[in-house]
Design a protein around this motif. Structure first.
Motif, PDB file in Angstrom:
ATOM      1  N   ASN A   1      -5.045   2.480   2.119  1.00 38.14           N
ATOM      2  CA  ASN A   1      -5.729   3.135   1.011  1.00 38.14           C
ATOM      3  C   ASN A   1      -5.795   2.168  -0.181  1.00 38.14           C
ATOM      4  O   ASN A   1      -4.759   1.698  -0.660  1.00 38.14           O
ATOM      5  CB  ASN A   1      -4.971   4.405   0.629  1.00 38.14           C
ATOM      6  CG  ASN A   1      -5.670   5.204  -0.447  1.00 38.14           C
ATOM      7  OD1 ASN A   1      -6.697   4.789  -0.975  1.00 38.14           O
ATOM      8  ND2 ASN A   1      -5.119   6.363  -0.777  1.00 38.14           N
ATOM      9  N   LEU A   2      -6.991   1.883  -0.646  1.00 38.72           N
ATOM     10  CA  LEU A   2      -7.166   0.963  -1.774  1.00 38.72           C
ATOM     11  C   LEU A   2      -7.030   1.636  -3.136  1.00 38.72           C
ATOM     12  O   LEU A   2      -6.960   0.964  -4.158  1.00 38.72           O
ATOM     13  CB  LEU A   2      -8.555   0.316  -1.707  1.00 38.72           C
ATOM     14  CG  LEU A   2      -8.865  -0.605  -0.529  1.00 38.72           C
ATOM     15  CD1 LEU A   2     -10.278  -1.163  -0.676  1.00 38.72           C
ATOM     16  CD2 LEU A   2      -7.868  -1.746  -0.456  1.00 38.72           C
ATOM     17  N   THR A   3      -6.985   2.949  -3.163  1.00 39.30           N
ATOM     18  CA  THR A   3      -7.101   3.692  -4.412  1.00 39.30           C
ATOM     19  C   THR A   3      -6.013   3.314  -5.417  1.00 39.30           C
ATOM     20  O   THR A   3      -4.818   3.399  -5.113  1.00 39.30           O
ATOM     21  CB  THR A   3      -7.031   5.211  -4.136  1.00 39.30           C
ATOM     22  OG1 THR A   3      -8.027   5.534  -3.174  1.00 39.30           O
ATOM     23  CG2 THR A   3      -7.260   6.002  -5.407  1.00 39.30           C
ATOM     24  N   ASN A   4      -6.435   2.902  -6.593  1.00 37.33           N
ATOM     25  CA  ASN A   4      -5.532   2.680  -7.735  1.00 37.33           C
ATOM     26  C   ASN A   4      -4.350   1.776  -7.395  1.00 37.33           C
ATOM     27  O   ASN A   4      -3.215   2.060  -7.757  1.00 37.33           O
ATOM     28  CB  ASN A   4      -5.014   4.023  -8.269  1.00 37.33           C
ATOM     29  CG  ASN A   4      -6.132   4.913  -8.756  1.00 37.33           C
ATOM     30  OD1 ASN A   4      -7.096   4.443  -9.356  1.00 37.33           O
ATOM     31  ND2 ASN A   4      -6.017   6.212  -8.488  1.00 37.33           N
ATOM     32  N   ASN A   5      -4.615   0.676  -6.712  1.00 36.05           N
ATOM     33  CA  ASN A   5      -3.539  -0.242  -6.364  1.00 36.05           C
ATOM     34  C   ASN A   5      -3.989  -1.683  -6.587  1.00 36.05           C
ATOM     35  O   ASN A   5      -4.341  -2.392  -5.642  1.00 36.05           O
ATOM     36  CB  ASN A   5      -3.105  -0.034  -4.911  1.00 36.05           C
ATOM     37  CG  ASN A   5      -1.805  -0.778  -4.580  1.00 36.05           C
ATOM     38  OD1 ASN A   5      -1.314  -1.575  -5.377  1.00 36.05           O
ATOM     39  ND2 ASN A   5      -1.251  -0.528  -3.416  1.00 36.05           N
ATOM     40  N   PRO A   6      -3.965  -2.137  -7.832  1.00 32.60           N
ATOM     41  CA  PRO A   6      -4.405  -3.503  -8.130  1.00 32.60           C
ATOM     42  C   PRO A   6      -3.466  -4.571  -7.596  1.00 32.60           C
ATOM     43  O   PRO A   6      -3.831  -5.757  -7.585  1.00 32.60           O
ATOM     44  CB  PRO A   6      -4.447  -3.520  -9.664  1.00 32.60           C
ATOM     45  CG  PRO A   6      -3.457  -2.479 -10.078  1.00 32.60           C
ATOM     46  CD  PRO A   6      -3.544  -1.396  -9.043  1.00 32.60           C
ATOM     47  N   ASN A   7      -2.270  -4.179  -7.144  1.00 27.48           N
ATOM     48  CA  ASN A   7      -1.300  -5.156  -6.657  1.00 27.48           C
ATOM     49  C   ASN A   7      -1.248  -5.214  -5.134  1.00 27.48           C
ATOM     50  O   ASN A   7      -0.329  -5.795  -4.561  1.00 27.48           O
ATOM     51  CB  ASN A   7       0.097  -4.818  -7.201  1.00 27.48           C
ATOM     52  CG  ASN A   7       1.019  -6.019  -7.213  1.00 27.48           C
ATOM     53  OD1 ASN A   7       0.588  -7.156  -7.408  1.00 27.48           O
ATOM     54  ND2 ASN A   7       2.315  -5.785  -6.998  1.00 27.48           N
TER      55      ASN A   7
ATOM     56  N   GLY B   1       0.789  -1.220   0.000  1.00 28.24           N
ATOM     57  CA  GLY B   1       0.000   0.000   0.000  1.00 28.24           C
ATOM     58  C   GLY B   1       0.824   1.273   0.000  1.00 28.24           C
ATOM     59  O   GLY B   1       0.275   2.366  -0.132  1.00 28.24           O
ATOM     60  N   MET B   2       2.144   1.134   0.145  1.00 27.85           N
ATOM     61  CA  MET B   2       3.034   2.292   0.039  1.00 27.85           C
ATOM     62  C   MET B   2       3.444   2.400  -1.425  1.00 27.85           C
ATOM     63  O   MET B   2       4.273   1.636  -1.903  1.00 27.85           O
ATOM     64  CB  MET B   2       4.251   2.114   0.946  1.00 27.85           C
ATOM     65  CG  MET B   2       5.219   3.278   0.934  1.00 27.85           C
ATOM     66  SD  MET B   2       4.530   4.832   1.526  1.00 27.85           S
ATOM     67  CE  MET B   2       4.242   4.472   3.262  1.00 27.85           C
ATOM     68  N   ILE B   3       2.851   3.337  -2.147  1.00 22.91           N
ATOM     69  CA  ILE B   3       2.999   3.338  -3.599  1.00 22.91           C
ATOM     70  C   ILE B   3       4.216   4.143  -4.048  1.00 22.91           C
ATOM     71  O   ILE B   3       5.169   3.600  -4.590  1.00 22.91           O
ATOM     72  CB  ILE B   3       1.713   3.870  -4.276  1.00 22.91           C
ATOM     73  CG1 ILE B   3       0.535   2.945  -3.938  1.00 22.91           C
ATOM     74  CG2 ILE B   3       1.895   3.932  -5.775  1.00 22.91           C
ATOM     75  CD1 ILE B   3      -0.798   3.417  -4.460  1.00 22.91           C
TER      76      ILE B   3
ATOM     77  N   PRO C   1       3.119   5.456 -11.016  1.00 19.33           N
ATOM     78  CA  PRO C   1       2.956   4.810  -9.705  1.00 19.33           C
ATOM     79  C   PRO C   1       3.812   3.558  -9.579  1.00 19.33           C
ATOM     80  O   PRO C   1       3.883   2.741 -10.500  1.00 19.33           O
ATOM     81  CB  PRO C   1       1.458   4.470  -9.678  1.00 19.33           C
ATOM     82  CG  PRO C   1       0.835   5.430 -10.618  1.00 19.33           C
ATOM     83  CD  PRO C   1       1.836   5.653 -11.714  1.00 19.33           C
ATOM     84  N   ASP C   2       4.486   3.428  -8.444  1.00 19.81           N
ATOM     85  CA  ASP C   2       5.392   2.312  -8.198  1.00 19.81           C
ATOM     86  C   ASP C   2       4.622   1.213  -7.466  1.00 19.81           C
ATOM     87  O   ASP C   2       4.567   1.181  -6.239  1.00 19.81           O
ATOM     88  CB  ASP C   2       6.580   2.799  -7.361  1.00 19.81           C
ATOM     89  CG  ASP C   2       7.710   1.789  -7.308  1.00 19.81           C
ATOM     90  OD1 ASP C   2       7.572   0.706  -7.903  1.00 19.81           O
ATOM     91  OD2 ASP C   2       8.737   2.091  -6.671  1.00 19.81           O
ATOM     92  N   LEU C   3       4.045   0.311  -8.233  1.00 20.42           N
ATOM     93  CA  LEU C   3       3.148  -0.702  -7.673  1.00 20.42           C
ATOM     94  C   LEU C   3       3.769  -2.087  -7.588  1.00 20.42           C
ATOM     95  O   LEU C   3       3.113  -3.026  -7.133  1.00 20.42           O
ATOM     96  CB  LEU C   3       1.871  -0.795  -8.515  1.00 20.42           C
ATOM     97  CG  LEU C   3       1.047   0.475  -8.656  1.00 20.42           C
ATOM     98  CD1 LEU C   3      -0.118   0.237  -9.614  1.00 20.42           C
ATOM     99  CD2 LEU C   3       0.535   0.942  -7.305  1.00 20.42           C
ATOM    100  N   ILE C   4       5.026  -2.234  -8.023  1.00 23.18           N
ATOM    101  CA  ILE C   4       5.592  -3.575  -8.128  1.00 23.18           C
ATOM    102  C   ILE C   4       6.510  -3.915  -6.959  1.00 23.18           C
ATOM    103  O   ILE C   4       7.209  -4.920  -6.984  1.00 23.18           O
ATOM    104  CB  ILE C   4       6.344  -3.749  -9.459  1.00 23.18           C
ATOM    105  CG1 ILE C   4       7.459  -2.702  -9.614  1.00 23.18           C
ATOM    106  CG2 ILE C   4       5.381  -3.683 -10.629  1.00 23.18           C
ATOM    107  CD1 ILE C   4       8.313  -2.901 -10.848  1.00 23.18           C
ATOM    108  N   VAL C   5       6.521  -3.086  -5.922  1.00 22.55           N
ATOM    109  CA  VAL C   5       7.322  -3.366  -4.736  1.00 22.55           C
ATOM    110  C   VAL C   5       6.627  -4.429  -3.899  1.00 22.55           C
ATOM    111  O   VAL C   5       5.497  -4.236  -3.438  1.00 22.55           O
ATOM    112  CB  VAL C   5       7.541  -2.090  -3.903  1.00 22.55           C
ATOM    113  CG1 VAL C   5       8.169  -2.428  -2.555  1.00 22.55           C
ATOM    114  CG2 VAL C   5       8.419  -1.116  -4.670  1.00 22.55           C
ATOM    115  N   THR C   6       7.292  -5.566  -3.705  1.00 23.14           N
ATOM    116  CA  THR C   6       6.702  -6.681  -2.969  1.00 23.14           C
ATOM    117  C   THR C   6       7.643  -7.274  -1.929  1.00 23.14           C
ATOM    118  O   THR C   6       7.288  -8.209  -1.227  1.00 23.14           O
ATOM    119  CB  THR C   6       6.286  -7.799  -3.940  1.00 23.14           C
ATOM    120  OG1 THR C   6       7.419  -8.198  -4.722  1.00 23.14           O
ATOM    121  CG2 THR C   6       5.176  -7.326  -4.874  1.00 23.14           C
ATOM    122  N   ARG C   7       8.858  -6.742  -1.832  1.00 20.27           N
ATOM    123  CA  ARG C   7       9.835  -7.283  -0.897  1.00 20.27           C
ATOM    124  C   ARG C   7      10.138  -6.253   0.175  1.00 20.27           C
ATOM    125  O   ARG C   7       9.873  -5.065   0.014  1.00 20.27           O
ATOM    126  CB  ARG C   7      11.133  -7.662  -1.626  1.00 20.27           C
ATOM    127  CG  ARG C   7      11.962  -8.725  -0.888  1.00 20.27           C
ATOM    128  CD  ARG C   7      13.353  -8.848  -1.452  1.00 20.27           C
ATOM    129  NE  ARG C   7      14.056 -10.043  -1.041  1.00 20.27           N
ATOM    130  CZ  ARG C   7      14.558 -10.259   0.174  1.00 20.27           C
ATOM    131  NH1 ARG C   7      14.413  -9.340   1.123  1.00 20.27           N
ATOM    132  NH2 ARG C   7      15.209 -11.374   0.437  1.00 20.27           N
TER     133      ARG C   7
END
Length: 394
Positions: free
Chosen positions: A340-346, A286-288, A296-302
């Protein structure tokens, strides 16, 4: 003089005038080795222990790549490489420039300065990088292994400048550069048995050194060693710390609107005790933030281990999150308190109970308890131990 550089051999002299002559062994003068005592503060006859460090028996996760087990010799080479600014195109940036020992090998800058600008993301802490189920590295997991990760910053135009693009020299130019430095051929021979300098060997040495950086002397470890499991109250903890531990470990209970009505905070769902590493299945938290061009930086998963996120006294080891925008643990908790759910499909589904944005409804007492617990994960040795320090004599 350093004995590991010495080629100690014998010359057999056979007397031809006496049928009963015996071989006479004459040792070559050993003082023909190289001496780097004016460059490196390393006793090569008495190396630090990198390969057989004590690891608690409750620590079971290990992402070591098969075939690259830590040796004292290669980790020593990795230490030199890690601190050497010669690995950058203009001799100003080392790995240690962005991963500082006094910050648990993290950074206090929001973006780290490279040879041609600033990094796109905050530099991740490296302490306990080995002790994780996740073998991939970087915030977006683009490196399949730590070995692969180690030379990617070197080959980045912005970071260390040997990209082979935009007028940069390439990695082969770096190898030529290292061969010309008097200490590297001997160090590679010391570590690997020949003077060949290759990218694979650079990767192996650097990753061995990084995997050797460990922290298991915290208040948490003192308590965990005396407990049957993490869920038990730790006898050395205060009531506040034990309450914080329970909040960290226990899952929350939500109502139909995604509001927490009971239970813990569920931190351990992604940051698993006792290593406090990131669950490999975690998605975006959720930290974009944004990347080049405002995308938007949505691919951070680690994320790094939560061990030594702060020091034992609560002082900071730099900034938090991949964009380095959070300064305190209280701000981190505020982020998770209202997702925040806004614009974050990941977004990770664990932050969307029933498809709703998570609301933890944290009280100030709960905040204080969780922060007190996270402080127990900070050790002491990692910040000052010479074996992880800068080996160069300035």
């Amino acid at each position: 003089m350093k004995s590991f550089f010495l080629a100690l051999f014998c010359i057999a002299l056979v007397s031809c005038s006496d049928d009963n002559a015996t071989d006479t062994l004459i040792p070559v003068d050993p003082n023909n080795g190289l001496d780097f005592s004016d460059i490196l503060n390393i006793d090569f006859d008495n190396l630090p222990d990198y390969s057989n460090q004590t690891i608690p028996n409750y620590i079971t996760k290990d992402n070591t790549t098969p075939g690259n087990t830590i040796t004292d010799e290669a980790a020593t080479l990795g230490r030199v490489l890690f601190y050497d600014t010669q690995l950058s195109s203009d001799n100003t940036i080392a790995c240690a420039s962005c991963h500082k020992q006094n910050l648990a090998f993290g950074d206090n800058a929001q973006a780290s300065e490279g040879v041609n600008g600033f990094t796109g993301r905050h530099s991740m802490r490296l302490v306990n990088a080995r002790f994780s189920l996740e073998p991939k590295f970087f915030w977006d997991e683009r490196a399949e292994t730590l070995e692969a990760q180690t030379t990617m910053p070197i080959q980045d135009h912005i970071e260390m400048g040997f990209s082979g693009e935009d007028g940069d020299q390439n990695f082969n130019d770096l190898i030529t550069k290292l061969k010309a430095l008097e200490y590297y051929p001997a160090l590679f021979n010391f570590a690997f048995g020949s003077e060949d300098i290759t990218e694979d060997r650079i990767q192996d040495a650097l990753s061995q050194f990084i995997r050797s950086i460990q922290s298991f002397d915290s208040k948490y470890d003192e308590g965990r060693a005396l407990a049957a499991n993490d869920g038990q109250p730790f006898v050395n903890f205060t009531q506040e710390e034990n309450m914080g531990k329970q909040l960290f470990l226990a899952p929350p209970e939500f109502n139909n609107a995604g509001q927490r009505i009971d239970g813990g905070l569920g931190c351990a769902g992604c940051h698993q005790a006792p290593e406090f590493d990131i669950d490999p299945n975690s998605l975006n938290n959720g930290m974009i933030g944004s990347i080049a061009g405002g995308i938007p930086d949505l691919i951070v998963t680690r994320s790094p281990s939560l061990r030594d996120a702060v020091k034992a006294d609560g002082s900071s080891n730099g900034l938090f999150m991949h964009n380095g925008t959070l300064v305190t643990l209280d701000q981190v908790l505020s982020h998770y308190n209202d997702i925040n759910l806004t614009n974050n499909p990941n977004l990770d589904p664990r932050l969307m109970p029933g498809g709703n944005a998570q609301e933890l409804n944290l009280t100030q007492v709960e905040r204080d308890q969780v922060i007190a617990f996270i402080q127990t994960l900070g050790g002491n040795d990692v910040y000052t131990n010479v074996k992880w320090s800068d080996p160069f004599i300035n």
